[in-house]
Scaffold this active site. Sequence first.
Site, short mmCIF file in Angstrom:
data_model
loop_
_atom_site.label_atom_id
_atom_site.label_comp_id
_atom_site.label_asym_id
_atom_site.label_seq_id
_atom_site.Cartn_x
_atom_site.Cartn_y
_atom_site.Cartn_z
N ASN A 9 7.28 9.47 -6.76
CA ASN A 9 6.12 9.28 -7.73
C ASN A 9 6.61 8.10 -8.60
OD1 ASN A 9 4.17 9.46 -9.86
ND2 ASN A 9 5.08 11.30 -10.83
N LYS A 11 4.49 6.48 -10.54
CA LYS A 11 3.93 6.63 -11.70
C LYS A 11 3.24 5.20 -12.02
CE LYS A 11 7.17 9.80 -13.40
NZ LYS A 11 7.87 10.65 -14.72
N HIS A 96 0.15 16.76 -13.02
CA HIS A 96 1.40 16.20 -13.35
C HIS A 96 1.34 16.50 -14.90
CE1 HIS A 96 4.82 13.80 -14.50
NE2 HIS A 96 5.06 13.93 -13.48
N GLU A 98 2.49 14.55 -17.37
CA GLU A 98 2.10 13.50 -17.90
C GLU A 98 0.40 13.50 -18.17
OE1 GLU A 98 4.31 10.53 -15.74
OE2 GLU A 98 6.11 11.42 -16.68
N GLU A 165 8.29 21.45 -11.91
CA GLU A 165 8.90 20.44 -12.79
C GLU A 165 9.05 20.81 -14.42
OE1 GLU A 165 8.19 16.25 -10.91
OE2 GLU A 165 6.74 16.42 -12.17
N GLY A 171 12.45 12.67 -16.44
CA GLY A 171 13.05 11.17 -17.10
C GLY A 171 13.73 11.32 -18.34
N SER A 204 14.46 14.43 -12.87
CA SER A 204 15.81 14.00 -12.75
C SER A 204 16.52 13.96 -11.68
CB SER A 204 16.44 14.33 -14.02
OG SER A 204 15.91 13.70 -15.27
P1 PGA Z 1 12.14 11.96 -12.74
O1 PGA Z 1 10.38 12.22 -12.90
O2 PGA Z 1 12.32 12.01 -11.81
O3 PGA Z 1 12.00 10.34 -13.34
O4 PGA Z 1 12.46 12.91 -13.94
C1 PGA Z 1 9.98 13.38 -12.10
C2 PGA Z 1 8.43 13.16 -12.27
O5 PGA Z 1 7.88 13.08 -13.44
O6 PGA Z 1 7.58 13.70 -11.18
#
Ligand code: PGA
Length: 242
Positions: A9, A11, A96, A98, A165, A171, A204
């Site tokens: 992803n 982003k 997601h 976000e 998630e 993150g 992560s």
């Molecule tokens: P990350 O993000 O691997 O940077 O923690 C995962 C995601 O948001 O899908």
Amino acid sequence: MRKIVIAGNWKMFKTQAESQDFLTGFLPTLEETPPEREVVLCVPYTDLSILSKSLHGSLVQLGAQNVHWAESGAYTGEISGLMLEEIGVRYVIIGHSERRQFFGETDETVNLRLKAAQKYGLTPILCVGETKQQRDAQETESLIIGQLKQGLVDVDQTNLVIAYEPIWAIGTGDTCEAKEANRVIGVIRSQLTNPDVPIQYGGSVKPNNIDEIMAQPEIDGALVGGASLEAADFARIVNYLQ
Ligand code: PGA
């Protein structure tokens, strides 16, 4: 047998030029990848067309990061399934955290987007997961069961991927322990009518924890943010050791 799906992803990262640099490093590493692993890159809209061409004939499937429920219309800033399908997109991330947190996505709009994705032959990756506060209040299971119940109304479970998630792990470098992710994913599976839906872990995921994550019996793949931006890191993740 359940399918393994490893998705990056990106982003809101990478210009077209940067996306091409990434592929120069990444595509050759797929020669080592077992063919039963589905590798997906979910990229910004502006990268989709160019990647559709660059990925043609490779093992990598193309994914988007959202889709609107209408085929066309006065929806400034949105994109339709028809538009994504036309350029060869196969997967789309929906719900997601976000999007839920910063852009007002609800279980109801998630449900509309899931159905629209499937209508155009796209495979949705539905994201679910709890905040730290919800986890501390022992609300993880009830929250996720609610997200699934509302999100999956009239959704075809034969063309679906789910990503667990935990928001506190995204993150942050604070990965959910593999065994705990496995347990929650078992709870998710118990809510489904199709037990073969691939369920990923996300939050992560890095080269140094992917082997342990993929060794868990309920975990069928990963949704990878930060570590999917570096070709060598993402290569190590898709080529995890069994
Ligand atoms: P990350 O993000 O691997 O940077 O923690 C995962 C995601 O948001 O899908």
